[in-house]
Design a protein around this motif. Structure first.
Motif, PDB file in Angstrom:
ATOM      1  N   SER A  56      67.005 106.126 102.914  1.00 33.36           N
ATOM      2  CA  SER A  56      67.923 106.830 101.700  1.00 33.36           C
ATOM      3  C   SER A  56      68.998 105.843 101.400  1.00 33.36           C
ATOM      4  CB  SER A  56      68.271 108.171 102.177  1.00 33.36           C
ATOM      5  OG  SER A  56      69.060 108.804 101.433  1.00 33.36           O
ATOM      6  N   VAL A  57      68.960 105.313 100.197  1.00 31.98           N
ATOM      7  CA  VAL A  57      69.980 104.638  99.762  1.00 31.98           C
ATOM      8  C   VAL A  57      70.540 105.087  98.337  1.00 31.98           C
ATOM      9  CG1 VAL A  57      69.487 102.503 101.018  1.00 31.98           C
ATOM     10  CG2 VAL A  57      68.717 102.975  98.700  1.00 31.98           C
ATOM     11  N   ASN A  58      71.695 104.637  98.054  1.00 28.96           N
ATOM     12  CA  ASN A  58      72.237 105.182  96.536  1.00 28.96           C
ATOM     13  C   ASN A  58      72.254 103.912  95.678  1.00 28.96           C
ATOM     14  OD1 ASN A  58      72.978 107.592  97.462  1.00 28.96           O
ATOM     15  ND2 ASN A  58      75.151 106.916  98.180  1.00 28.96           N
ATOM     16  N   ALA A  59      72.334 104.059  94.520  1.00 30.09           N
ATOM     17  CA  ALA A  59      71.916 103.117  93.484  1.00 30.09           C
ATOM     18  C   ALA A  59      73.202 102.119  93.918  1.00 30.09           C
ATOM     19  CB  ALA A  59      72.300 103.448  92.034  1.00 30.09           C
ATOM     20  N   ASP A  60      74.777 102.587  94.041  1.00 26.27           N
ATOM     21  CA  ASP A  60      75.554 101.632  94.217  1.00 26.27           C
ATOM     22  C   ASP A  60      75.564 100.920  95.615  1.00 26.27           C
ATOM     23  OD1 ASP A  60      76.849 102.898  92.183  1.00 26.27           O
ATOM     24  OD2 ASP A  60      77.810 104.465  93.389  1.00 26.27           O
ATOM     25  N   ASP A  61      74.673 101.467  96.260  1.00 27.91           N
ATOM     26  CA  ASP A  61      74.421 100.236  97.681  1.00 27.91           C
ATOM     27  C   ASP A  61      73.647  98.954  97.424  1.00 27.91           C
ATOM     28  OD1 ASP A  61      75.616 102.523  99.054  1.00 27.91           O
ATOM     29  OD2 ASP A  61      74.026 103.564  99.768  1.00 27.91           O
ATOM     30  N   ILE A  62      73.030  98.927  96.208  1.00 27.13           N
ATOM     31  CA  ILE A  62      72.037  97.602  95.992  1.00 27.13           C
ATOM     32  C   ILE A  62      72.974  96.880  94.763  1.00 27.13           C
ATOM     33  CG2 ILE A  62      70.079  96.915  95.054  1.00 27.13           C
ATOM     34  CD1 ILE A  62      68.736  99.310  96.255  1.00 27.13           C
ATOM     35  N   LYS A  63      73.221  95.586  95.215  1.00 24.06           N
ATOM     36  CA  LYS A  63      74.067  94.778  94.245  1.00 24.06           C
ATOM     37  C   LYS A  63      73.340  93.426  93.980  1.00 24.06           C
ATOM     38  CE  LYS A  63      77.779  97.217  94.081  1.00 24.06           C
ATOM     39  NZ  LYS A  63      77.881  98.203  93.154  1.00 24.06           N
ATOM     40  N   VAL A  64      73.015  93.098  92.693  1.00 19.43           N
ATOM     41  CA  VAL A  64      72.026  91.924  92.377  1.00 19.43           C
ATOM     42  C   VAL A  64      72.846  90.947  91.304  1.00 19.43           C
ATOM     43  CG1 VAL A  64      69.992  91.287  91.431  1.00 19.43           C
ATOM     44  CG2 VAL A  64      70.046  93.370  92.529  1.00 19.43           C
ATOM     45  N   PHE A  72      70.542  74.741  89.819  1.00 20.57           N
ATOM     46  CA  PHE A  72      69.840  75.621  90.435  1.00 20.57           C
ATOM     47  C   PHE A  72      70.353  76.974  89.968  1.00 20.57           C
ATOM     48  CE2 PHE A  72      69.353  72.082  93.444  1.00 20.57           C
ATOM     49  CZ  PHE A  72      67.862  71.931  93.357  1.00 20.57           C
ATOM     50  N   GLU A  73      69.489  78.135  89.903  1.00 20.49           N
ATOM     51  CA  GLU A  73      69.899  79.374  89.909  1.00 20.49           C
ATOM     52  C   GLU A  73      69.845  80.197  91.141  1.00 20.49           C
ATOM     53  OE1 GLU A  73      69.408  81.797  86.408  1.00 20.49           O
ATOM     54  OE2 GLU A  73      69.099  79.933  85.011  1.00 20.49           O
ATOM     55  N   VAL A  74      70.769  80.694  91.671  1.00 22.92           N
ATOM     56  CA  VAL A  74      70.645  81.519  92.878  1.00 22.92           C
ATOM     57  C   VAL A  74      70.811  82.897  92.575  1.00 22.92           C
ATOM     58  CG1 VAL A  74      71.864  82.068  95.245  1.00 22.92           C
ATOM     59  CG2 VAL A  74      71.961  79.642  93.920  1.00 22.92           C
ATOM     60  N   LEU A  75      69.784  83.592  93.161  1.00 21.85           N
ATOM     61  CA  LEU A  75      69.598  85.026  93.014  1.00 21.85           C
ATOM     62  C   LEU A  75      70.052  85.842  94.261  1.00 21.85           C
ATOM     63  CD1 LEU A  75      68.673  87.543  91.198  1.00 21.85           C
ATOM     64  CD2 LEU A  75      66.450  87.359  92.319  1.00 21.85           C
ATOM     65  N   GLU A  76      71.090  86.460  94.300  1.00 22.02           N
ATOM     66  CA  GLU A  76      71.614  87.295  95.547  1.00 22.02           C
ATOM     67  C   GLU A  76      71.287  88.664  95.463  1.00 22.02           C
ATOM     68  OE1 GLU A  76      75.921  87.364  97.709  1.00 22.02           O
ATOM     69  OE2 GLU A  76      75.791  86.286  95.873  1.00 22.02           O
ATOM     70  N   VAL A  77      70.905  89.048  96.425  1.00 22.25           N
ATOM     71  CA  VAL A  77      70.886  90.670  96.609  1.00 22.25           C
ATOM     72  C   VAL A  77      71.109  91.236  97.679  1.00 22.25           C
ATOM     73  CG1 VAL A  77      68.874  92.452  96.951  1.00 22.25           C
ATOM     74  CG2 VAL A  77      68.409  90.426  95.411  1.00 22.25           C
ATOM     75  N   ASN A  78      72.397  91.995  97.542  1.00 20.48           N
ATOM     76  CA  ASN A  78      72.997  92.630  98.952  1.00 20.48           C
ATOM     77  C   ASN A  78      72.625  93.920  98.929  1.00 20.48           C
ATOM     78  OD1 ASN A  78      74.640  90.509  99.743  1.00 20.48           O
ATOM     79  ND2 ASN A  78      75.989  90.724  98.070  1.00 20.48           N
ATOM     80  N   ILE A  79      72.329  94.563 100.054  1.00 26.86           N
ATOM     81  CA  ILE A  79      71.740  95.825 100.285  1.00 26.86           C
ATOM     82  C   ILE A  79      72.445  96.590 101.327  1.00 26.86           C
ATOM     83  CG2 ILE A  79      69.809  97.501 100.502  1.00 26.86           C
ATOM     84  CD1 ILE A  79      67.867  95.105  99.477  1.00 26.86           C
ATOM     85  N   VAL A  80      73.378  97.631 101.097  1.00 27.59           N
ATOM     86  CA  VAL A  80      73.793  98.255 102.242  1.00 27.59           C
ATOM     87  C   VAL A  80      73.095  99.401 102.773  1.00 27.59           C
ATOM     88  CG1 VAL A  80      75.848  99.766 102.746  1.00 27.59           C
ATOM     89  CG2 VAL A  80      76.063  97.900 101.279  1.00 27.59           C
ATOM     90  N   LEU A  81      72.639  99.315 104.029  1.00 22.91           N
ATOM     91  CA  LEU A  81      71.675 100.154 104.619  1.00 22.91           C
ATOM     92  C   LEU A  81      72.419 101.388 105.209  1.00 22.91           C
ATOM     93  CD1 LEU A  81      68.737  97.952 105.804  1.00 22.91           C
ATOM     94  CD2 LEU A  81      68.957  99.527 103.854  1.00 22.91           C
ATOM     95  N   PRO A  82      72.074 102.714 105.374  1.00 20.21           N
ATOM     96  CA  PRO A  82      72.815 103.494 105.947  1.00 20.21           C
ATOM     97  C   PRO A  82      72.703 103.264 107.541  1.00 20.21           C
ATOM     98  CG  PRO A  82      71.056 104.672 105.133  1.00 20.21           C
ATOM     99  CD  PRO A  82      71.082 103.233 104.560  1.00 20.21           C
ATOM    100  N   GLU A  83      73.760 103.487 108.210  1.00 22.11           N
ATOM    101  CA  GLU A  83      73.904 103.406 109.767  1.00 22.11           C
ATOM    102  C   GLU A  83      73.048 104.678 110.229  1.00 22.11           C
ATOM    103  OE1 GLU A  83      77.519 102.369 111.770  1.00 22.11           O
ATOM    104  OE2 GLU A  83      77.926 100.928 110.250  1.00 22.11           O
ATOM    105  N   HIS A  84      72.264 104.708 111.414  1.00 16.48           N
ATOM    106  CA  HIS A  84      71.585 105.591 111.958  1.00 16.48           C
ATOM    107  C   HIS A  84      72.055 105.762 113.144  1.00 16.48           C
ATOM    108  CE1 HIS A  84      68.450 106.242 108.867  1.00 16.48           C
ATOM    109  NE2 HIS A  84      68.237 104.839 108.917  1.00 16.48           N
ATOM    110  N   GLU A  85      72.161 107.174 113.618  1.00 16.52           N
ATOM    111  CA  GLU A  85      72.868 107.647 114.839  1.00 16.52           C
ATOM    112  C   GLU A  85      71.667 107.038 115.980  1.00 16.52           C
ATOM    113  OE1 GLU A  85      75.127 111.109 115.391  1.00 16.52           O
ATOM    114  OE2 GLU A  85      75.931 110.826 113.546  1.00 16.52           O
ATOM    115  N   ARG A  86      71.992 106.405 116.896  1.00 15.01           N
ATOM    116  CA  ARG A  86      70.908 106.406 117.987  1.00 15.01           C
ATOM    117  C   ARG A  86      70.966 107.262 118.794  1.00 15.01           C
ATOM    118  NH1 ARG A  86      71.535  99.794 119.260  1.00 15.01           N
ATOM    119  NH2 ARG A  86      71.142  99.128 117.072  1.00 15.01           N
ATOM    120  N   PRO A  87      69.736 107.840 119.337  1.00 17.10           N
ATOM    121  CA  PRO A  87      69.690 108.911 120.186  1.00 17.10           C
ATOM    122  C   PRO A  87      70.066 108.649 121.732  1.00 17.10           C
ATOM    123  CG  PRO A  87      67.489 108.123 119.529  1.00 17.10           C
ATOM    124  CD  PRO A  87      68.401 107.557 118.896  1.00 17.10           C
ATOM    125  N   ARG A  88      70.842 109.311 122.253  1.00 20.63           N
ATOM    126  CA  ARG A  88      71.536 109.036 123.802  1.00 20.63           C
ATOM    127  C   ARG A  88      70.370 109.408 124.672  1.00 20.63           C
ATOM    128  NH1 ARG A  88      78.081 110.181 122.430  1.00 20.63           N
ATOM    129  NH2 ARG A  88      78.156 108.433 121.390  1.00 20.63           N
TER     130      ARG A  88
END
Length: 88
Positions: A56-64, A72-88
């Protein structure tokens, strides 16, 4: 002097003229490439659709971004993934 050059005169050599024309054509093609339609928004939407199938990501979480570095041309893709809580 030959009879040919006396009648027709000294014409410029064709190689420098051809080189100049080729340089103009290349410069024109390069200018067209930089003004070509920008594909980044469509790429960003397609990435969002594919990644949303798995995370589950928002449109604002992906930057191209695209930038030119020398030849050269460089294509940079930044994706902010949500942090999942780890079970204890």
């Amino acid at each position: 002097m030959s009879l040919f050059s006396l009648i027709f005169g000294n014409k410029p050599k064709s190689a420098p003229i051809a080189k100049e024309r080729l340089q103009l054509i290349i410069a024109h093609e390069r200018a067209e490439q930089t003004s070509a339609p920008d594909f980044l928004p469509a790429l960003q939407q397609e990435l969002l659709a594919v990644i949303s199938k798995y995370v589950s990501v928002n449109a604002d979480d992906i930057k191209v971004a695209r930038e030119k570095k020398g030849n050269f041309e460089v294509l940079e893709v930044n994706i902010v993934l949500p942090e999942h809580e780890r079970p204890r």
